[in-house]
Enzyme design. Structure first.
Site, mmCIF file in Angstrom:
data_model
loop_
_atom_site.group_PDB
_atom_site.id
_atom_site.type_symbol
_atom_site.label_atom_id
_atom_site.label_comp_id
_atom_site.label_asym_id
_atom_site.label_seq_id
_atom_site.Cartn_x
_atom_site.Cartn_y
_atom_site.Cartn_z
ATOM 1 N N GLU A 92 -15.152 8.237 -41.158
ATOM 2 C CA GLU A 92 -15.149 6.779 -41.126
ATOM 3 C C GLU A 92 -13.906 6.236 -41.821
ATOM 4 O O GLU A 92 -13.456 6.786 -42.824
ATOM 5 C CB GLU A 92 -16.402 6.258 -41.831
ATOM 6 C CG GLU A 92 -17.650 6.561 -41.038
ATOM 7 C CD GLU A 92 -18.919 6.233 -41.797
ATOM 8 O OE1 GLU A 92 -19.813 5.660 -41.186
ATOM 9 O OE2 GLU A 92 -19.025 6.567 -42.986
ATOM 10 N N CYS A 105 -8.995 1.701 -45.781
ATOM 11 C CA CYS A 105 -9.598 2.672 -46.685
ATOM 12 C C CYS A 105 -9.719 3.991 -45.918
ATOM 13 O O CYS A 105 -10.466 4.092 -44.947
ATOM 14 C CB CYS A 105 -10.955 2.093 -47.079
ATOM 15 S SG CYS A 105 -11.833 3.083 -48.245
ATOM 16 N N CYS A 112 -17.927 15.768 -49.098
ATOM 17 C CA CYS A 112 -17.258 15.832 -50.399
ATOM 18 C C CYS A 112 -17.979 16.878 -51.248
ATOM 19 O O CYS A 112 -19.177 17.053 -51.127
ATOM 20 C CB CYS A 112 -17.342 14.445 -51.066
ATOM 21 S SG CYS A 112 -16.519 14.376 -52.668
ATOM 22 N N CYS A 116 -20.892 12.908 -56.940
ATOM 23 C CA CYS A 116 -21.166 11.806 -57.870
ATOM 24 C C CYS A 116 -22.564 11.278 -57.503
ATOM 25 O O CYS A 116 -22.836 11.041 -56.319
ATOM 26 C CB CYS A 116 -20.122 10.700 -57.747
ATOM 27 S SG CYS A 116 -18.461 11.258 -58.135
ATOM 28 N N CYS A 119 -23.227 8.231 -55.025
ATOM 29 C CA CYS A 119 -22.353 8.083 -53.852
ATOM 30 C C CYS A 119 -22.915 8.838 -52.657
ATOM 31 O O CYS A 119 -23.374 9.985 -52.791
ATOM 32 C CB CYS A 119 -20.960 8.615 -54.212
ATOM 33 S SG CYS A 119 -19.796 8.606 -52.840
ATOM 34 N N CYS A 333 -18.204 0.647 -50.854
ATOM 35 C CA CYS A 333 -17.856 1.798 -51.688
ATOM 36 C C CYS A 333 -19.046 2.729 -51.793
ATOM 37 O O CYS A 333 -20.152 2.299 -52.103
ATOM 38 C CB CYS A 333 -17.554 1.340 -53.113
ATOM 39 S SG CYS A 333 -16.179 0.253 -53.217
HETATM 40 N N1 SAH Z 1 -13.360 10.767 -54.392
HETATM 41 C C1 SAH Z 1 -12.490 9.695 -54.704
HETATM 42 C C2 SAH Z 1 -12.297 8.769 -53.553
HETATM 43 C C3 SAH Z 1 -13.531 8.000 -53.149
HETATM 44 S S1 SAH Z 1 -13.230 6.385 -53.606
HETATM 45 C C4 SAH Z 1 -12.949 9.016 -55.967
HETATM 46 O O1 SAH Z 1 -14.002 9.375 -56.459
HETATM 47 O O2 SAH Z 1 -12.243 8.175 -56.490
HETATM 48 C C5 SAH Z 1 -14.707 5.658 -53.557
HETATM 49 C C6 SAH Z 1 -14.893 4.751 -54.762
HETATM 50 O O3 SAH Z 1 -16.172 4.148 -54.627
HETATM 51 C C7 SAH Z 1 -14.914 5.549 -56.042
HETATM 52 O O4 SAH Z 1 -14.439 4.813 -57.122
HETATM 53 C C8 SAH Z 1 -16.375 5.801 -56.151
HETATM 54 O O5 SAH Z 1 -16.744 6.218 -57.414
HETATM 55 C C9 SAH Z 1 -16.937 4.471 -55.742
HETATM 56 N N2 SAH Z 1 -18.351 4.549 -55.358
HETATM 57 C C10 SAH Z 1 -19.032 5.625 -54.963
HETATM 58 N N3 SAH Z 1 -20.322 5.326 -54.766
HETATM 59 C C11 SAH Z 1 -20.450 4.022 -55.044
HETATM 60 C C12 SAH Z 1 -21.559 3.127 -55.022
HETATM 61 N N4 SAH Z 1 -22.772 3.521 -54.667
HETATM 62 N N5 SAH Z 1 -21.325 1.844 -55.362
HETATM 63 C C13 SAH Z 1 -20.089 1.429 -55.702
HETATM 64 N N6 SAH Z 1 -19.020 2.221 -55.735
HETATM 65 C C14 SAH Z 1 -19.200 3.520 -55.425
#
Ligand code: SAH
Length: 345
Positions: A92, A105, A112, A116, A119, A333
């Site tokens: 996506e 984006c 991944c 986290c 996420c 995000c």
């Molecule tokens: N792996 C990289 C790139 C992904 S960026 C990273 O971790 O930075 C995606 C961004 O969205 C990251 O800052 C991530 O932590 C954030 N993100 C992930 N899940 C989210 C959620 N449920 N709500 C808001 N932000 C989230």
């Protein structure tokens, strides 16, 4: 030999190929212009190359494109594109439009590895890295096919860019190259959950790209839980690597901090975050957590977000609040999962 995707090659690499064939090195720049300015899909259209050269290239290389298998538009103007990679995998890409910006984006992996906890992208596990061409073709599709005037490029889609460092750095070189996409490094942002060797490699590239660290917790105890990559790359070392980046590039770092109700939103958390931000002279970007079904994390109330933010401001930290866009189409995000069924419901 199987044909190779020419968009996986940097300008320097194409130069080597060209010279091996017995053509002058400057032909590489001409090929780059055809691929990234004229965006041709057939070597035969490269009319300033000799017929024999074009046919030679055609024998060993092909010019790839992404195929679109779905698009969703949010009521807030965000658009999400689902691309079919042709091997059963999908990725996506999100286009976020605001008054004066059009931000794309980009995804860098299918799935991944880092999990986290809040996420969606890591939830189905890791499938594979994207090639440089699959990264670049996300841009070309929006920029060339759909004629969007993109202003900013963020590696914040699916995957961990610095875990696919070779391919992401190559893609950045193609993006930044004058005869490639000619995108200023300052318009490009790499976001990472803290992959230290990648941060050092990105720094050593010597480009003025932006770096965002997905911090989300300011103590090892909490970060080990929320961002499991921390167990391998703990905070003190991450802060050192971040400092290396900001000192060497002179760029201001951004610390991303997803605010999750009851987990990392207390004033104690704020004060630890404040001291890391101060040490790194970094900006903080607060992101109220977008709930991912099944994961059980919620954003704090608006009032609690305001309190947390005000406290940072009182501590003279530069802070912005990012309201995730495209929630109604699961484009916000952390909501990208790269599956058709995810976009259909
Ligand atoms: N792996 C990289 C790139 C992904 S960026 C990273 O971790 O930075 C995606 C961004 O969205 C990251 O800052 C991530 O932590 C954030 N993100 C992930 N899940 C989210 C959620 N449920 N709500 C808001 N932000 C989230």
């Amino acid at each position: 030999m199987d044909k190779r995707d020419i968009k996986n090659f940097t300008l320097e690499e194409i130069k080597k190929v060209v010279i091996e064939i017995g053509e002058p090195g400057y032909r590489a720049g001409q090929i780059f212009l055809w691929l990234y300015k004229r965006v041709v899909c057939d070597f035969q259209e490269m009319s300033n190359l000799s017929q024999a050269f074009r046919s030679g290239l055609e024998q060993d290389y092909y010019i790839s494109e992404l195929s679109l298998s779905g698009k969703l538009s949010s009521s807030d103007g965000t658009e999400k594109f689902l691309f079919n990679l042709g091997d059963g995998n999908f990725i996506e890409t999100v286009l976020i439009c605001s008054r004066d910006r059009k931000t794309v984006c980009l995804s860098t992996q299918v799935g991944c590895k880092f999990g986290c906890v809040f996420c969606a992208s890591g939830h189905g596990g890791f499938i594979r890295d994207l090639s440089p061409s699959e990264i670049i073709n996300q841009i070309l599709f929006l920029k060339d096919k759909l004629k969007h005037k993109i202003t900013n490029y963020v590696f914040m889609g699916m995957g961990e860019p610095l875990d696919n460092c070779d391919n992401v750095l190559k893609a950045i070189m193609i993006m930044n190259s004058k005869s490639g996409l000619d995108i200023g490094a300052r318009r490009i942002t790499v976001s990472t959950c803290g992959i230290i060797p990648g941060i050092r490699r990105l720094t050593d590239m010597g480009l003025q790209v932006n770096l965002s660290i997905s911090l989300h917790a300011a103590t090892d105890n909490l970060r080990d839980i929320l961002v499991p990559a921390n167990r391998r790359y703990p905070l003190e070392k991450l802060v050192d690597a971040s400092e290396y980046f900001s000192k060497k590039t002179g760029r201001i770092l951004t610390l991303e901090y997803v605010l999750i109700k009851g987990k990392n939103d207390s004033l104690k958390d704020e004060s630890k975050l404040e001291s890391i931000a101060r040490r790194l002279k970094a900006k903080v970007n607060l992101i109220p957590c977008s709930p991912v079904p099944g994961l059980g994390f919620q954003p704090p109330s608006k009032k609690d977000v305001d309190v947390f933010m005000d406290k940072l401001i009182q501590g003279r930290i530069k802070v912005t609040r990012r309201e995730s866009k495209g929630k109604d189409i699961k484009a916000a995000c952390g909501q990208l999962a790269g599956r058709l069924k995810q976009t259909a419901d």
